[in-house]
Design an enzyme around this catalytic site. Structure first.
Site, mmCIF file in Angstrom:
data_model
loop_
_atom_site.group_PDB
_atom_site.id
_atom_site.type_symbol
_atom_site.label_atom_id
_atom_site.label_comp_id
_atom_site.label_asym_id
_atom_site.label_seq_id
_atom_site.Cartn_x
_atom_site.Cartn_y
_atom_site.Cartn_z
ATOM 1 N N GLY A 27 57.452 30.129 -3.693
ATOM 2 C CA GLY A 27 56.832 29.736 -2.433
ATOM 3 C C GLY A 27 56.023 30.823 -1.761
ATOM 4 O O GLY A 27 55.567 30.643 -0.638
ATOM 5 N N CYS A 28 55.849 31.951 -2.443
ATOM 6 C CA CYS A 28 55.079 33.056 -1.874
ATOM 7 C C CYS A 28 53.713 33.135 -2.549
ATOM 8 O O CYS A 28 53.602 32.902 -3.753
ATOM 9 C CB CYS A 28 55.806 34.382 -2.063
ATOM 10 S SG CYS A 28 57.385 34.462 -1.203
#
Length: 143
Positions: free
Chosen positions: A47-48
């Site tokens: 999710g980064c």
């Protein structure tokens, strides 16, 4: 030794211009300890935007050491802040921290892109998630 959140808040309050604050965050990133040894797919945070790796280890005194690393310098600075917020705290303290308040106090919530904020949120959620630790503890109790 990492600076405390109040020290970071005080330092950032000295800068009037956001470019200076970004430079300060970049400098923090340069001070983040070298945890390149955790850079593997088992420790990556999903999710980064940039690659971020996380290891959370329980210490003998019941606190947790948070090891974070990232491959972008501004991200490393943000990870420094997150490390300062959560490092050497107990499970309960980590769970009780409202990281959003800290991001707001530092005005990061209004000066970072939504992608960066989403990435920080993913890191924070992973730090505050103790489901795996609880599962391992229950398995150990049942053996």
């Amino acid at each position: 030794m990492l600076k405390t959140i109040p020290e970071i808040e005080q330092d950032m309050s000295m800068f009037l211009d956001w470019e200076d604050k970004y430079e300060y965050i970049i400098e923090l990133g340069k001070e983040l300890p070298d945890y390149s040894d955790i850079r593997d797919e088992n420790h990556i945070v999903e999710g980064c935007m940039a690659n971020v790796w996380l290891v959370k280890e329980r210490n003998h005194n019941g606190t947790y050491s948070i090891k974070l690393d990232g491959d972008a310098i501004i991200v490393r600075g943000l990870l420094y802040i997150i490390s300062s917020l959560f490092n050497n705290k107990t499970r309960q303290e980590i769970s009780d921290i409202n990281a959003q308040d800290t991001l707001e106090k530092l005005a990061l919530d209004s000066h970072l892109s939504s992608q960066r904020l989403n990435g920080l949120s993913a890191v924070i959620k992973k730090i505050q998630n103790f489901d795996l630790e609880e599962k391992l503890e229950k398995e150990a109790e049942n053996e």
